[in-house]
Motif scaffolding. Structure first.
Motif, mmCIF file in Angstrom:
data_model
loop_
_atom_site.group_PDB
_atom_site.id
_atom_site.type_symbol
_atom_site.label_atom_id
_atom_site.label_comp_id
_atom_site.label_asym_id
_atom_site.label_seq_id
_atom_site.Cartn_x
_atom_site.Cartn_y
_atom_site.Cartn_z
ATOM 1 N N THR A 37 -43.307 -15.474 34.609
ATOM 2 C CA THR A 37 -44.579 -14.754 34.647
ATOM 3 C C THR A 37 -45.673 -15.455 35.453
ATOM 4 O O THR A 37 -46.853 -15.150 35.288
ATOM 5 C CB THR A 37 -45.112 -14.556 33.219
ATOM 6 O OG1 THR A 37 -45.283 -15.855 32.608
ATOM 7 C CG2 THR A 37 -44.187 -13.714 32.379
ATOM 8 N N LEU A 38 -45.261 -16.390 36.296
ATOM 9 C CA LEU A 38 -46.242 -17.167 37.075
ATOM 10 C C LEU A 38 -47.308 -17.767 36.165
ATOM 11 O O LEU A 38 -48.503 -17.568 36.354
ATOM 12 C CB LEU A 38 -46.883 -16.308 38.172
ATOM 13 C CG LEU A 38 -45.955 -15.847 39.282
ATOM 14 C CD1 LEU A 38 -46.687 -14.925 40.243
ATOM 15 C CD2 LEU A 38 -45.357 -17.021 40.026
ATOM 16 N N THR A 41 -49.355 -15.157 33.890
ATOM 17 C CA THR A 41 -50.394 -14.363 34.553
ATOM 18 C C THR A 41 -49.883 -12.994 35.016
ATOM 19 O O THR A 41 -50.694 -12.135 35.359
ATOM 20 C CB THR A 41 -50.970 -15.104 35.777
ATOM 21 O OG1 THR A 41 -49.931 -15.320 36.735
ATOM 22 C CG2 THR A 41 -51.593 -16.434 35.375
ATOM 23 N N LYS A 42 -48.574 -12.791 35.069
ATOM 24 C CA LYS A 42 -48.005 -11.524 35.543
ATOM 25 C C LYS A 42 -47.021 -10.970 34.511
ATOM 26 O O LYS A 42 -46.042 -11.618 34.181
ATOM 27 C CB LYS A 42 -47.254 -11.708 36.873
ATOM 28 C CG LYS A 42 -48.091 -12.287 37.984
ATOM 29 C CD LYS A 42 -49.130 -11.312 38.439
ATOM 30 C CE LYS A 42 -49.926 -11.920 39.587
ATOM 31 N NZ LYS A 42 -51.148 -11.208 39.852
ATOM 32 N N GLN A 44 -45.696 -7.826 34.981
ATOM 33 C CA GLN A 44 -44.857 -6.906 35.750
ATOM 34 C C GLN A 44 -44.221 -7.645 36.920
ATOM 35 O O GLN A 44 -44.918 -8.353 37.652
ATOM 36 C CB GLN A 44 -45.706 -5.743 36.282
ATOM 37 C CG GLN A 44 -44.987 -4.796 37.207
ATOM 38 C CD GLN A 44 -43.847 -4.052 36.533
ATOM 39 O OE1 GLN A 44 -44.033 -3.467 35.480
ATOM 40 N NE2 GLN A 44 -42.680 -4.086 37.130
ATOM 41 N N GLU A 45 -42.911 -7.490 37.079
ATOM 42 C CA GLU A 45 -42.219 -8.104 38.211
ATOM 43 C C GLU A 45 -42.847 -7.615 39.513
ATOM 44 O O GLU A 45 -43.052 -6.417 39.713
ATOM 45 C CB GLU A 45 -40.733 -7.740 38.161
ATOM 46 C CG GLU A 45 -39.904 -8.419 39.199
ATOM 47 C CD GLU A 45 -38.422 -8.113 39.056
ATOM 48 O OE1 GLU A 45 -37.657 -8.641 39.859
ATOM 49 O OE2 GLU A 45 -38.042 -7.339 38.160
ATOM 50 N N MET A 46 -43.141 -8.529 40.392
ATOM 51 C CA MET A 46 -43.853 -8.191 41.622
ATOM 52 C C MET A 46 -42.950 -7.611 42.698
ATOM 53 O O MET A 46 -43.387 -6.780 43.488
ATOM 54 C CB MET A 46 -44.589 -9.422 42.140
ATOM 55 C CG MET A 46 -45.682 -9.848 41.194
ATOM 56 S SD MET A 46 -46.565 -11.387 41.551
ATOM 57 C CE MET A 46 -46.055 -11.900 43.127
ATOM 58 N N ALA A 47 -41.709 -8.044 42.752
ATOM 59 C CA ALA A 47 -40.799 -7.565 43.788
ATOM 60 C C ALA A 47 -39.422 -7.321 43.164
ATOM 61 O O ALA A 47 -38.528 -8.157 43.267
ATOM 62 C CB ALA A 47 -40.696 -8.578 44.916
ATOM 63 N N ARG A 54 -38.372 -0.073 38.247
ATOM 64 C CA ARG A 54 -39.687 -0.561 37.850
ATOM 65 C C ARG A 54 -39.704 -2.075 37.728
ATOM 66 O O ARG A 54 -40.745 -2.673 37.567
ATOM 67 C CB ARG A 54 -40.110 0.071 36.527
ATOM 68 C CG ARG A 54 -40.287 1.569 36.624
ATOM 69 C CD ARG A 54 -40.859 2.170 35.356
ATOM 70 N NE ARG A 54 -39.990 1.912 34.207
ATOM 71 C CZ ARG A 54 -40.409 1.906 32.952
ATOM 72 N NH1 ARG A 54 -41.671 2.131 32.671
ATOM 73 N NH2 ARG A 54 -39.577 1.672 31.960
ATOM 74 N N TYR A 57 -40.407 -6.524 32.995
ATOM 75 C CA TYR A 57 -41.712 -6.418 32.351
ATOM 76 C C TYR A 57 -41.757 -7.318 31.127
ATOM 77 O O TYR A 57 -40.756 -7.502 30.440
ATOM 78 C CB TYR A 57 -42.001 -4.977 31.936
ATOM 79 C CG TYR A 57 -43.403 -4.788 31.423
ATOM 80 C CD1 TYR A 57 -44.476 -4.764 32.299
ATOM 81 C CD2 TYR A 57 -43.653 -4.669 30.066
ATOM 82 C CE1 TYR A 57 -45.774 -4.620 31.831
ATOM 83 C CE2 TYR A 57 -44.948 -4.520 29.590
ATOM 84 C CZ TYR A 57 -46.001 -4.498 30.485
ATOM 85 O OH TYR A 57 -47.288 -4.366 30.024
ATOM 86 N N GLN A 61 -39.538 -10.641 31.344
ATOM 87 C CA GLN A 61 -39.229 -9.780 32.484
ATOM 88 C C GLN A 61 -38.007 -8.898 32.214
ATOM 89 O O GLN A 61 -37.078 -8.826 33.004
ATOM 90 C CB GLN A 61 -39.037 -10.620 33.751
ATOM 91 C CG GLN A 61 -40.288 -11.351 34.185
ATOM 92 C CD GLN A 61 -41.406 -10.427 34.627
ATOM 93 O OE1 GLN A 61 -41.249 -9.682 35.567
ATOM 94 N NE2 GLN A 61 -42.543 -10.457 33.943
#
Length: 72
Positions: A37-38, A41-42, A44-47, A54, A57, A61
């Protein structure tokens, strides 16, 4: 977010005696979730690796049926 969440998550997991996690176990779990999740901070998977999906998540993730169950 990591500096705030990681110690709390570690403390909570260590307090759950039913899991029987060692401190090293908990550090590995939290480190893996933070990586996904970096640093928390994230959500939602970015790529997404699967085109048109989708993606992952949540802290873990989750994808596919795990994501559907998590969202429900």
């Amino acid at each position: 977010a990591f500096r705030t969440l990681a110690p709390r998550i570690m403390r909570d997991l260590l307090a759950e005696a039913r899991f029987g996690f060692s401190r090293d176990d908990v550090a590995a779990i939290v480190g893996n979730l933070a990586h996904e999740t970096l640093g928390f901070t994230k959500m939602q998977e970015m790529a997404p690796t699967v085109r048109g999906s989708r993606g992952g998540y949540g802290w873990a993730q989750w994808t596919g049926q795990r994501r559907v169950a998590f969202e429900a």
